[in-house]
Motif scaffolding. Structure first.
Motif, PDB file in Angstrom:
ATOM      1  N   HIS A 161      61.352  16.179  79.465  1.00 42.35           N
ATOM      2  CA  HIS A 161      60.971  14.768  79.527  1.00 42.35           C
ATOM      3  C   HIS A 161      61.164  14.189  80.928  1.00 42.35           C
ATOM      4  O   HIS A 161      62.160  14.465  81.598  1.00 42.35           O
ATOM      5  CB  HIS A 161      61.826  13.945  78.555  1.00 42.35           C
ATOM      6  N   ARG A 162      60.211  13.371  81.320  1.00 38.68           N
ATOM      7  CA  ARG A 162      60.309  12.611  82.574  1.00 38.68           C
ATOM      8  C   ARG A 162      59.469  11.350  82.429  1.00 38.68           C
ATOM      9  O   ARG A 162      58.740  11.183  81.453  1.00 38.68           O
ATOM     10  CB  ARG A 162      59.818  13.446  83.764  1.00 38.68           C
ATOM     11  N   GLY A 163      59.584  10.458  83.415  1.00 38.57           N
ATOM     12  CA  GLY A 163      58.808   9.228  83.398  1.00 38.57           C
ATOM     13  C   GLY A 163      57.531   9.366  84.196  1.00 38.57           C
ATOM     14  O   GLY A 163      57.170  10.464  84.631  1.00 38.57           O
ATOM     15  N   SER A 164      56.882   8.268  84.425  1.00 36.46           N
ATOM     16  CA  SER A 164      55.568   8.302  85.065  1.00 36.46           C
ATOM     17  C   SER A 164      55.623   8.232  86.583  1.00 36.46           C
ATOM     18  O   SER A 164      54.613   8.422  87.241  1.00 36.46           O
ATOM     19  CB  SER A 164      54.719   7.138  84.554  1.00 36.46           C
ATOM     20  N   ALA A 165      56.800   7.956  87.156  1.00 36.74           N
ATOM     21  CA  ALA A 165      56.809   7.748  88.596  1.00 36.74           C
ATOM     22  C   ALA A 165      57.839   8.608  89.318  1.00 36.74           C
ATOM     23  O   ALA A 165      57.542   9.684  89.809  1.00 36.74           O
ATOM     24  CB  ALA A 165      57.070   6.269  88.896  1.00 36.74           C
TER      25      ALA A 165
END
Length: 591
Positions: free
Chosen positions: A121-125
């Motif tokens: 999992h990671r974010g968009s930025a």
């Protein structure tokens, strides 16, 4: 209430500290660095989690059992089922905790090497390690200001000794702070990281893996096995110290090819479809295999330089990383396959053949190197490419202090040492012979929380008379940690005061020391001993801040005398400057 001492301010230590506060314990955090965060801030691919809310929303059929089997396969003959069960079984809850408690965006999920399901999992930025660690770090620093009776943070505090009582239980630490030796009492959680930069006179790296001694490393200079040595000095058992992971994709800076410390290429670059090509423009390995396997194939192939190549589709999927690496001079963008072939030094037809062969492999799912998972989209010569030169680098130490499933450090007699716990890379046995990508941040959060739970329970057991009082305080601390409206009015008011105070500081900083400077004036200050930069219209003199910058000196030197706004905003929240370097602001950019 009595305190628990957390040694180390990376993600494991921070997760332990927040868990201790949730359980009603007080916290003293000691970190030898001028800034907390450690190597956790460098993690670029994400955090693993099985059965998370995000996976369920995306329809990914993953669970702890599948993750357990993947991890056990990666760990191979050194698999510790009890520790793997904790790591994988609590992984979903760990990711959900980060999202719910700290409001983090972990909405993107990728499949990295060795995983049978997308679960990283990671974010968009931004870099996920930095985002996750900073969120916890800033929350803890806010609590240290608003409730200093509950939370103390001491930076540049080097622990020199673990203290024991007559029964052999650990009862505190001796540490050096501001040139003075001090003592603190309470159970101890070690979260000091690994030893993959241990080039000291008593180096664990040189003792257990001397053949790796000359390799470059991705680790900060603080990773010298401090926690291992402190604990072993009082009889702790260490396991698997020879298991040092060499990551296949360290980024080579063309301007400093022999630099000892390398920046790591996110494993997600291969996860989104990046290919590894040798100096003949040919593939030689399944890019999504385990790290040690890919490293071995790079050494076996021996046709250097080896390049990681992303086509347009892969580049757009992980655009921020590419932009960041290009900005730091670690990656180059090519507008066509012909331009890339020229860079490699091969005929364009040879590169086209590699692309054509790979397109067939991706369609038939029959790869001579054994690759099973492929990204969509064709590889064409009339595309854009982001390319970086790769080299194997010292990255992670699987070995460390022996712990049990409750994060208690085990002594040479096979029994837990009372009052001593370990979490994160300092704890050995969690990952066996090889760690899966995305499990370093996970190990920090899971075992940080486990060690916090265990240390709080131990503290209450030792001080049973105050257990009831601790339970009453639990609600107050939990309120501090909630980001929503559940915080008590008094806590909310304190946080609002802190926010207002920060905004006032930011406001003062925006005017700095009253000066206005042109871009031409700023450009004159471009040397290491006299360095200014522009960030969001402010002019900063970062000369004295340079050696303490968590991202290293080079990150600032690249923008000496220039506008660093775009790069800064990629990585940081605007409040970073008023919080950590308010004195560096000397004025505004003259329009």
């Amino acid at each position: 209430m009595a305190q628990v001492i957390v040694v180390g301010g990376g993600l494991a230590g921070l997760s332990a500290a927040h868990t201790l506060l949730e359980r009603g314990a007080n916290v003293l955090l000691l970190d030898k660095q001028p800034f907390m965060g450690g190597n956790s801030t460098k993690a670029t691919s994400g955090i693993n989690g099985a059965g998370t809310a995000t996976q369920q929303e995306l329809g990914i059929p993953d669970n702890a059992k599948i993750f357990f089997e993947d991890t056990k396969k990666s760990a191979r003959e050194l698999a510790r089922d009890d520790l793997i069960a904790v790591l994988t079984g609590r992984s979903g809850d760990a990711v959900n905790w980060l999202q719910n408690k700290f409001g983090l965006d972990l909405s993107k999920v990728a499949r990295l090497g060795g995983h049978s399901q997308p679960r990283t999992h990671r974010g968009s930025a931004q870099f996920p390690g930095m985002v996750i660690t900073y969120a916890q770090m800033e929350r803890l620093e806010d609590l240290a200001q608003s409730t200093p009776e509950r939370v103390q943070i001491k930076k540049k505090a080097r622990v020199s000794k673990l203290l024991k009582d007559e029964s052999g239980s650990v009862v505190g630490v001796e540490y050096v702070h501001n040139g003075q030796t001090q003592t603190a009492y309470g159970p101890v959680i070690l979260a000091t990281g690994g030893y993959a930069a241990d080039f000291t006179s008593d180096s664990l790296l040189k003792k257990h893996r001397p053949e790796f001694w000359e390799l470059p490393t991705t680790n900060g200079e603080h990773c010298t096995g401090d926690g291992h040595k402190l604990a072993m000095a009082i009889g702790a058992s260490a396991i698997d110290l020879e298991k040092v992971q060499v990551h296949p994709t360290g980024l080579v800076d063309p301007n400093e090819p022999d630099a000892k410390v390398k920046f790591l290429a996110a494993e997600a670059l291969r996860g989104v479809g990046g290919l590894l090509l040798d100096n003949e423009g040919k593939r030689f390995v399944d890019e999504l295999q385990h790290r040690d396997y890919v490293t071995g194939k790079m050494w076996e192939n021996g046709k250097y330089p080896i390049r990681l190549v992303l086509n347009g589709q892969a580049s757009s999927e992980i655009e921020w990383h590419c932009k960041h690496y290009v900005g730091r001079g670690l990656m180059k963008r090519f507008e066509s396959g012909e331009a890339l072939a020229k860079e490699i030094g091969i005929p364009p037809a040879q590169l086209k053949k590699t692309f054509d062969e790979y397109n067939v492999i991706a369609k038939t799912k029959k790869d001579p190197f054994g690759k099973k998972f492929f990204s969509t989209g064709e590889w064409k010569m009339d595309d854009v490419f982001n390319v970086a030169i790769m080299t194997p680098v010292l990255h992670y130490t699987m070995g460390g202090l022996e712990i049990d499933a409750e994060s208690r450090v085990v002594g040479k007699d096979g029994k837990p040492i009372n009052g001593l716990f370990a979490a994160g890379e300092v704890a050995g046995g969690v990952h066996g012979a090889n760690r899966l990508g995305g499990s370093s941040l996970l190990g920090c959060v899971v075992f940080g929380r486990v060690s916090g739970d265990s240390a709080a329970a131990y503290l209450l057991q030792r001080t049973g008379a105050i257990a009831a009082k601790a339970a009453g305080r639990l609600g107050v601390v939990a309120g501090h940690l909630e980001s929503g409206s559940g915080a008590p009015a008094q806590s909310q008011a304190r946080e609002e005061q802190q926010t207002a105070k920060g905004e006032q500081t930011a406001g003062k900083s925006s005017g700095g020391k009253g000066g206005e400077f042109t871009a031409e004036e700023v450009a004159k200050h471009n040397k290491k001993d006299d360095i200014w930069v522009i960030v969001n219209g402010q002019v900063l003199d970062v000369t004295s801040f340079l050696p303490e910058h968590p991202g290293g000196e080079k990150a600032i030197l690249l923008y000496a005398g220039r506008d660093a706004t775009e790069e800064f905003n990629m990585l940081h929240d605007p409040k970073v400057i008023p919080r950590y370097a308010p004195d560096s602001v000397i004025g505004n950019l003259k329009k």
